[in-house]
Design a protein around this motif. Structure first.
Motif, PDB file in Angstrom:
ATOM      1  N   MET A  22       0.820  -1.214   0.000  1.00 26.95           N
ATOM      2  CA  MET A  22       0.000   0.000   0.000  1.00 26.95           C
ATOM      3  C   MET A  22       0.859   1.272   0.000  1.00 26.95           C
ATOM      4  O   MET A  22       0.391   2.347  -0.363  1.00 26.95           O
ATOM      5  CB  MET A  22      -1.000   0.002   1.168  1.00 26.95           C
ATOM      6  N   GLY A  23       2.133   1.151   0.421  1.00 25.93           N
ATOM      7  CA  GLY A  23       2.991   2.332   0.468  1.00 25.93           C
ATOM      8  C   GLY A  23       4.447   1.914   0.349  1.00 25.93           C
ATOM      9  O   GLY A  23       4.732   0.764   0.002  1.00 25.93           O
ATOM     10  N   LEU A  24       5.357   2.839   0.635  1.00 23.41           N
ATOM     11  CA  LEU A  24       6.803   2.572   0.556  1.00 23.41           C
ATOM     12  C   LEU A  24       7.164   1.864  -0.743  1.00 23.41           C
ATOM     13  O   LEU A  24       7.892   0.873  -0.743  1.00 23.41           O
ATOM     14  CB  LEU A  24       7.263   1.705   1.733  1.00 23.41           C
ATOM     15  N   LYS A  25       6.635   2.376  -1.846  1.00 24.73           N
ATOM     16  CA  LYS A  25       6.782   1.640  -3.111  1.00 24.73           C
ATOM     17  C   LYS A  25       8.194   1.700  -3.686  1.00 24.73           C
ATOM     18  O   LYS A  25       8.558   0.865  -4.498  1.00 24.73           O
ATOM     19  CB  LYS A  25       5.741   2.132  -4.112  1.00 24.73           C
ATOM     20  N   VAL A  26       9.002   2.686  -3.242  1.00 20.03           N
ATOM     21  CA  VAL A  26      10.384   2.729  -3.730  1.00 20.03           C
ATOM     22  C   VAL A  26      11.224   1.628  -3.093  1.00 20.03           C
ATOM     23  O   VAL A  26      12.329   1.339  -3.544  1.00 20.03           O
ATOM     24  CB  VAL A  26      11.075   4.082  -3.445  1.00 20.03           C
ATOM     25  N   ARG A 176      -0.179   6.382   3.705  1.00 22.03           N
ATOM     26  CA  ARG A 176       0.098   5.038   3.171  1.00 22.03           C
ATOM     27  C   ARG A 176       1.524   4.614   3.484  1.00 22.03           C
ATOM     28  O   ARG A 176       1.781   3.499   3.910  1.00 22.03           O
ATOM     29  CB  ARG A 176      -0.141   5.002   1.657  1.00 22.03           C
ATOM     30  N   ASP A 177       2.470   5.532   3.250  1.00 22.67           N
ATOM     31  CA  ASP A 177       3.882   5.193   3.481  1.00 22.67           C
ATOM     32  C   ASP A 177       4.165   4.928   4.964  1.00 22.67           C
ATOM     33  O   ASP A 177       4.916   4.025   5.316  1.00 22.67           O
ATOM     34  CB  ASP A 177       4.806   6.335   3.016  1.00 22.67           C
TER      35      ASP A 177
END
Ligand SMILES: Cc1cc2nc3c(=O)[nH]c(=O)nc-3n(C[C@H](O)[C@H](O)[C@H](O)COP(=O)(O)OP(=O)(O)OC[C@H]3O[C@@H](n4cnc5c(N)ncnc54)[C@H](O)[C@@H]3O)c2cc1C
Length: 346
Positions: A22-26, A176-177
């Motif tokens: 859902m977050g921290l996509k990097v 989200r992150d």
């Protein structure tokens, strides 16, 4: 348990594909599997059996970093709140005139200040000794920072109103992150019980090896000692913070003793009791860390804004003490057990 360096191109090591989050996509998150992997002796870190200590040490630094992230993001949220609350007008006035808006900003300012102080306090211990046992301090740093920062993110979006819900503003991404920080590096639930459990384990062997009278004397000594009581800083607001911290310590020690006497080994199941202890311990930690930080920077001439923040944090600690006293044996906890028994179908 040992700690090893294992390389991903070795036989038996497989790294799965990125999992959608859902977050921290990097940041890449994948399963890593090991099957019959042969590790050369030279890849052992430290000595055989050091693995657990090494893992715990790494966790200390991860938790400290989350304290720092939380303090920073709370300060950023406060700046966003200030900007929005000064520029948005409702009922003919800027919304920062409303107490319910001010409350969110004041709370965030105080928690950002405490989170920063707690992080510096723990970092300072690690700076003096990079392998120091700061398990409880780093656990508190992580729990306090991430829980309070999550509240600040909620409040910042709330002050932004409907616009805060739009993806064009940063609040959605931040929530989200940040959401994962109350889950990884130990969940908030685990950090709410882990520090007192560590102490029960530490003192448990002392208690069990004594007879009934020896045990009672040991527990009395443990519950009556209160090193914080003697601390004074020579300013009424700072001294009040230290007095309240000493009261939290004394309540904490009372609960530590009661836990031994009432629950014995079953203390691990009394999570409400353990959480009460953590709340008290945290409250004394945010006060002591804040006083330590102010004393190290100001040499007795404290600025009014920090004294006001300290006063707020002191009253929050008093509120924690009241809540802990009210909760013990409360009807709500008894009702909780009855409701859970009635809803639990598995
Ligand atoms: C993005 C991301 C990155 C991650 N990176 C890493 C990594 O690099 N290395 C690594 O080792 N792990 C990593 N993890 C795993 C992470 O540490 C775990 O997800 C986390 O510790 C929680 O464990 P769990 O998922 O098994 O939840 P569970 O342990 O199944 O917990 C489920 C719920 O039960 C609660 N619970 C569990 N036990 C108790 C108890 N005794 N009392 C009360 N409540 C309890 C938990 O608080 C939680 O609310 C990562 C996870 C995510 C999402």
């Amino acid at each position: 348990m040992g700690a090893f360096i294992v390389e991903r191109d070795w036989d038996g090591v497989s790294v799965g594909t990125d999992m959608p989050k859902m977050g921290l996509k990097v940041s890449s998150t994948t399963p890593v599997r090991f099957k019959d992997v042969k590790v050369p002796k030279a890849n052992l870190i430290g000595e055989e059996g050091d693995g657990f200590k090494i893992a715990m040490n790494i966790l200390n630094y991860g938790r400290l970093a989350l304290g720092a992230v939380s303090a920073g993001l709370m300060n950023q949220s406060l700046r966003d709140m200030e900007k929005r609350a000064a520029s948005r007008t409702q009922f003919g006035v800027p919304i920062h005139d409303f107490e319910l808006i001010q409350e969110k900003m004041v709370r965030t300012a105080a928690h950002a200040f405490a989170s920063r102080n707690i992080t510096f306090f723990t970092a300072n211990l690690l700076e003096r000794d990079s392998l120091a046992n700061v398990a409880i301090e780093s656990s508190h740093t992580k729990l306090y920072g991430t829980d309070r920062c999550w509240d600040a993110l909620y409040d910042a979006l709330q002050i932004a109103g409907g616009a805060g819900y739009l993806r064009t503003l940063p609040y959605e991404k931040r929530m989200r992150d940040f959401r994962v920080t109350t889950i990884f590096e130990g969940t908030s639930e685990i950090h709410s019980i882990y520090p007192p459990l560590t102490l029960y384990r530490q003192y448990g062997s002392e208690v069990t090896k004594r007879g009934p009278v020896g045990k009672l004397l040991f527990l009395l000594r443990l519950s009556r000692s209160n090193p914080l009581k003697r601390l004074r800083a020579g300013h009424p607001k700072v001294d009040r913070a230290l007095e309240v911290a000493a009261r939290s310590e004394s309540m904490f020690r009372g609960l530590l003793r009661d836990g031994f006497m009432r629950y014995g080994k079953k203390i691990v199941e009394r999570e409400f009791h353990l959480r009460r202890m953590t709340r008290l311990s945290l409250s004394l930690f945010w006060l002591v860390a804040s006083v330590a930080s102010m004393r190290s920077r100001y040499d007795g001439h404290y600025p009014e804004d920090e004294l006001a923040l300290l006063e707020y944090l002191t009253e929050e600690a008093v509120a924690v003490q009241r809540k802990v006293s009210d909760e013990q044996q409360s009807r709500l906890e008894r009702a909780h057990r009855r409701v859970f028994a009635s809803i639990s179908r598995h």
